[in-house]
Structure formats: C-alpha cells, structure tokens
Motif scaffolding. Sequence first.
Motif, PDB file in Angstrom:
ATOM      1  N   HIS A  57       0.857  -1.181   0.000  1.00  0.00           N
ATOM      2  CA  HIS A  57       0.000   0.000   0.000  1.00  0.00           C
ATOM      3  C   HIS A  57       0.895   1.233   0.000  1.00  0.00           C
ATOM      4  CE1 HIS A  57      -3.348  -2.667   1.097  1.00  0.00           C
ATOM      5  NE2 HIS A  57      -2.506  -3.205   1.971  1.00  0.00           N
ATOM      6  N   GLY A  58       0.674   2.145  -0.973  1.00  0.00           N
ATOM      7  CA  GLY A  58       1.478   3.349  -1.001  1.00  0.00           C
ATOM      8  C   GLY A  58       1.359   4.085  -2.316  1.00  0.00           C
ATOM      9  N   GLN A  59       2.343   4.950  -2.571  1.00  0.00           N
ATOM     10  CA  GLN A  59       2.350   5.747  -3.788  1.00  0.00           C
ATOM     11  C   GLN A  59       3.732   5.707  -4.426  1.00  0.00           C
ATOM     12  OE1 GLN A  59       1.044   9.649  -2.505  1.00  0.00           O
ATOM     13  NE2 GLN A  59      -1.096   9.159  -2.965  1.00  0.00           N
ATOM     14  N   ALA A  60       3.743   5.816  -5.763  1.00  0.00           N
ATOM     15  CA  ALA A  60       5.003   5.814  -6.494  1.00  0.00           C
ATOM     16  C   ALA A  60       4.892   6.715  -7.707  1.00  0.00           C
ATOM     17  CB  ALA A  60       5.374   4.396  -6.922  1.00  0.00           C
ATOM     18  N   THR A  61       5.995   7.379  -8.020  1.00  0.00           N
ATOM     19  CA  THR A  61       6.084   8.191  -9.230  1.00  0.00           C
ATOM     20  C   THR A  61       6.875   7.409 -10.264  1.00  0.00           C
ATOM     21  OG1 THR A  61       6.008  10.238  -7.953  1.00  0.00           O
ATOM     22  CG2 THR A  61       6.833  10.383 -10.199  1.00  0.00           C
ATOM     23  N   VAL A  62       6.298   7.236 -11.457  1.00  0.00           N
ATOM     24  CA  VAL A  62       6.882   6.388 -12.495  1.00  0.00           C
ATOM     25  C   VAL A  62       7.682   7.238 -13.470  1.00  0.00           C
ATOM     26  CG1 VAL A  62       6.429   4.703 -14.316  1.00  0.00           C
ATOM     27  CG2 VAL A  62       4.947   4.800 -12.288  1.00  0.00           C
ATOM     28  N   ALA A  63       8.996   6.980 -13.533  1.00  0.00           N
ATOM     29  CA  ALA A  63       9.879   7.614 -14.527  1.00  0.00           C
ATOM     30  C   ALA A  63       9.715   9.119 -14.569  1.00  0.00           C
ATOM     31  CB  ALA A  63       9.636   6.993 -15.903  1.00  0.00           C
ATOM     32  N   GLY A  64       9.553   9.751 -13.411  1.00  0.00           N
ATOM     33  CA  GLY A  64       9.420  11.201 -13.344  1.00  0.00           C
ATOM     34  C   GLY A  64       8.105  11.716 -13.860  1.00  0.00           C
ATOM     35  N   GLY A  65       7.159  10.819 -14.135  1.00  0.00           N
ATOM     36  CA  GLY A  65       5.874  11.229 -14.708  1.00  0.00           C
ATOM     37  C   GLY A  65       4.715  11.059 -13.755  1.00  0.00           C
ATOM     38  N   PRO A  66       3.775  10.192 -14.115  1.00  0.00           N
ATOM     39  CA  PRO A  66       2.550  10.089 -13.324  1.00  0.00           C
ATOM     40  C   PRO A  66       2.794   9.477 -11.941  1.00  0.00           C
ATOM     41  CG  PRO A  66       2.632   8.367 -14.984  1.00  0.00           C
ATOM     42  CD  PRO A  66       3.776   9.290 -15.269  1.00  0.00           C
ATOM     43  N   ARG A  67       1.968   9.879 -10.979  1.00  0.00           N
ATOM     44  CA  ARG A  67       1.996   9.305  -9.627  1.00  0.00           C
ATOM     45  C   ARG A  67       0.898   8.269  -9.525  1.00  0.00           C
ATOM     46  NH1 ARG A  67       2.856  12.318  -3.965  1.00  0.00           N
ATOM     47  NH2 ARG A  67       4.941  12.247  -4.883  1.00  0.00           N
ATOM     48  N   LEU A  68       1.274   7.077  -9.038  1.00  0.00           N
ATOM     49  CA  LEU A  68       0.340   5.970  -8.905  1.00  0.00           C
ATOM     50  C   LEU A  68       0.076   5.689  -7.439  1.00  0.00           C
ATOM     51  CD1 LEU A  68       1.859   3.462 -11.501  1.00  0.00           C
ATOM     52  CD2 LEU A  68       0.050   5.145 -11.887  1.00  0.00           C
ATOM     53  N   SER A  69      -1.157   5.358  -7.143  1.00  0.00           N
ATOM     54  CA  SER A  69      -1.505   4.834  -5.821  1.00  0.00           C
ATOM     55  C   SER A  69      -1.610   3.324  -5.934  1.00  0.00           C
ATOM     56  CB  SER A  69      -2.832   5.420  -5.334  1.00  0.00           C
ATOM     57  OG  SER A  69      -2.698   6.798  -5.083  1.00  0.00           O
ATOM     58  N   VAL A  70      -0.934   2.630  -5.055  1.00  0.00           N
ATOM     59  CA  VAL A  70      -0.890   1.166  -5.099  1.00  0.00           C
ATOM     60  C   VAL A  70      -1.612   0.608  -3.876  1.00  0.00           C
ATOM     61  CG1 VAL A  70       0.587  -0.868  -5.161  1.00  0.00           C
ATOM     62  CG2 VAL A  70       1.312   1.235  -6.303  1.00  0.00           C
ATOM     63  N   ASP A  71      -2.525  -0.304  -4.113  1.00  0.00           N
ATOM     64  CA  ASP A  71      -3.236  -0.990  -3.029  1.00  0.00           C
ATOM     65  C   ASP A  71      -3.458  -2.425  -3.501  1.00  0.00           C
ATOM     66  OD1 ASP A  71      -4.683  -1.782  -0.869  1.00  0.00           O
ATOM     67  OD2 ASP A  71      -6.267  -0.292  -1.057  1.00  0.00           O
ATOM     68  N   ALA A  72      -2.446  -3.271  -3.281  1.00  0.00           N
ATOM     69  CA  ALA A  72      -2.469  -4.621  -3.848  1.00  0.00           C
ATOM     70  C   ALA A  72      -2.237  -5.658  -2.764  1.00  0.00           C
ATOM     71  CB  ALA A  72      -1.409  -4.762  -4.932  1.00  0.00           C
ATOM     72  N   VAL A  73      -2.892  -6.805  -2.934  1.00  0.00           N
ATOM     73  CA  VAL A  73      -2.702  -7.944  -2.048  1.00  0.00           C
ATOM     74  C   VAL A  73      -2.476  -9.168  -2.912  1.00  0.00           C
ATOM     75  CG1 VAL A  73      -3.698  -9.421  -0.266  1.00  0.00           C
ATOM     76  CG2 VAL A  73      -4.161  -6.952  -0.250  1.00  0.00           C
ATOM     77  N   LYS A  74      -1.366  -9.839  -2.694  1.00  0.00           N
ATOM     78  CA  LYS A  74      -1.100 -11.091  -3.400  1.00  0.00           C
ATOM     79  C   LYS A  74      -1.393 -12.242  -2.445  1.00  0.00           C
ATOM     80  CE  LYS A  74       2.329 -13.836  -5.864  1.00  0.00           C
ATOM     81  NZ  LYS A  74       2.026 -15.068  -5.083  1.00  0.00           N
ATOM     82  N   LYS A  75      -2.428 -12.988  -2.777  1.00  0.00           N
ATOM     83  CA  LYS A  75      -2.771 -14.170  -1.995  1.00  0.00           C
ATOM     84  C   LYS A  75      -1.978 -15.365  -2.515  1.00  0.00           C
ATOM     85  CE  LYS A  75      -7.322 -12.551  -0.621  1.00  0.00           C
ATOM     86  NZ  LYS A  75      -6.945 -12.501   0.816  1.00  0.00           N
ATOM     87  N   PRO A  76      -1.947 -16.455  -1.772  1.00  0.00           N
ATOM     88  CA  PRO A  76      -1.130 -17.598  -2.207  1.00  0.00           C
ATOM     89  C   PRO A  76      -1.427 -18.074  -3.617  1.00  0.00           C
ATOM     90  CG  PRO A  76      -1.857 -17.904   0.048  1.00  0.00           C
ATOM     91  CD  PRO A  76      -2.556 -16.685  -0.449  1.00  0.00           C
ATOM     92  N   HIS A  77      -2.674 -17.786  -4.136  1.00  0.00           N
ATOM     93  CA  HIS A  77      -3.013 -18.310  -5.459  1.00  0.00           C
ATOM     94  C   HIS A  77      -3.383 -17.194  -6.437  1.00  0.00           C
ATOM     95  CE1 HIS A  77      -2.927 -22.270  -3.654  1.00  0.00           C
ATOM     96  NE2 HIS A  77      -3.781 -21.873  -2.735  1.00  0.00           N
ATOM     97  N   GLY A  78      -2.934 -15.958  -6.181  1.00  0.00           N
ATOM     98  CA  GLY A  78      -3.220 -14.904  -7.146  1.00  0.00           C
ATOM     99  C   GLY A  78      -3.292 -13.547  -6.501  1.00  0.00           C
TER     100      GLY A  78
END
Length: 324
Positions: A301-322
């Motif tokens: 969970h957080g935020q990232a700036t991609v290659a000096g361009g757009p800012r993305l908000s990330v909210d991801a959960v990887k479960k054991p099967h996907g």
Amino acid sequence: LKVGFSRKPSPFHLDIMVHTGAPELHAVLLKLVHEPAAREELLKLRHVEGELSGRLVLGETIEALTPVVAISEAKVSADYQPVPFPIVIRRGRLKYDPAMIQLENAQASVGRSSFDDLDVTWHRDGSREMSVESKRTSLDLRQTDTLLRKFRALSSHLENLKSISGQLNLQRLSLRGAYDDPSRWTFASTGTLTQVEIRHADFPDRVRLPRGKFEANEQRIIFSDVLATISDASFSIGGRVEYKTSALTQMDVSGTGTLGARMTQWLSGYADLPEQLSLRTPLDIAETRLTWQAAGDISLHGQATVAGGPRLSVDAVKKPHGLA
C-alpha cells in the motif's frame, strides 16, 4: 592450612592468597582437577598468558582435592579450542568452583568483538546453562558468523547466508540458554548497525546497510532509520520482522525509496506479477507499507512516481493463489 592423618579419608584444607602467572595457575588446575567434564574444558585452553591475583582454596580431603579459585584481578589471554579467535580479559573478577564458573564486571574481547561491564555465569551441573549480561557490546559480524557456523544446531539456518560483514553495537545485551545450543537461546538487546553488508541466496545482489537502529529478542526485531541499498535500489525503512526457530514468519515494513530497472524486474518476478502490470523505471516510492506472512498474503500500500511522470496509488494484495 589444616591437615589430618589420623583417619581416612584424610582431612585437608588450604586457603591462600595468590598472585601468579596465568600459565602457572592453569598448570596447577590441570594437576588438581580430575572430574572429566571440567578437565576436558581446561585442556581446551591453549597459549594461556597474563597474571592473576586472588584466592585459592583446596579441600576437603587429600584423597579428593577440589579447587575453588576466586580471582579479584585478571589480565589474561588464551585460545579456547571451540572458538577460532583469541580471548582477552583485561579486567574483571573470576570464580571457579565445582558448581559454576562466574566472570563479573569484566572488560573482554573475542577476536574483533568487545564486551564491557560483562557478567557471565556457566553452570557445571549438567544443565549446560549459561547467562551473559553486557552493558556495551561491539560485534564483528564476519567473525560472529564464523563462530555461529560451528554450532550444528544453527548450520541449516545459515546455509542461505553466503556472507555478512560490518558491526553491531549493542546496549544492555542479555542472553540465556544452553551454551552449546544457540538455536534455543533467549536474548534481548537494543543497538545500532554500521556498514553491514549481506550476501544471501534469496537476493539478486549484496544488501548494504550503512546505518540503522533496532531492538531485538529471540522472537522479533523492531528497526528504524535503516538505510539500505541493493543493486540499483535504495531505501530508508523501518518496521518489524517476527520469526520462530530462526525461520521468518511475518514482516511489516514502511519506508521510501527508489527502484531502478534491475530491482523492479526482480521484484515483479518474485511477486509473480502479470506482465501487464510491469512498470517503467525509475520508481520513486513515497511512504509505502509492505506486509508479508509465511504461506499467506503479501500486501503493498502506497504511492510511487513512475519515470518522473505520473503518480500511482498502489493498493495490492497477493494471496497464495493470485492477486486481489
């Protein structure tokens, strides 16, 4: 001095103050100590040097002399067969008797590691129990790793650790357990790390930790203000990890950082992300939280700036099967 010859066993008691060379006292103890376990430990001491002042008591029968040694001043060095580095005691009190060995208020070193205001108790009753208290400890991690690998109980836990170097500076170290089974030791300490470098089979490149703070015991490590670099990535992080019998069970880490192309590709493969979620680099990560559980979910969970361009908000959960 008391000696009796009128009956068997013949009473004998000697109580004297001594100031002697450490090699001479070691030689005397080898002549007087016949109990197999204690004699075996004395035989492991080699190249004993230095001087000792204190009290020597011998008793209580001529047929079975038992030594008790109480050293009030000690400046000694020696090699001890299980330890591959020289041991030096520059200050401290030492007591040796049939029940235990005690070292108090000592200043000591083992190779490049040092201990200040050190207390050690080693019980000789078959329990193999020992306790260690040290107000200030500086551990050389390369030599500590070499020493720990000599314990069979730890060898399997360290097989993926290829190398480690750097320094741990500990405050108020407390450690207890059977001296020959470090996998079951209990311990607690706070401290800092300096210029630590780790090579591990699970990481694609060496991990460098120039600085950091931590609190640790046998179940968890809480850390803060840790600078870390690996490959083309750098981070400033804090958090906690939990483990059981040296196996990692849970991790919760927050921080900021920058990821280059190599680490972005490696992390995508490690998390098994689908190709359509691959990102351009560099990634500048704002305050982000990563949690992980053994055989469970990985969440980010957080935020990232991609290659000096757009800012993305990330909210991801990887479960054991996907992904979720």
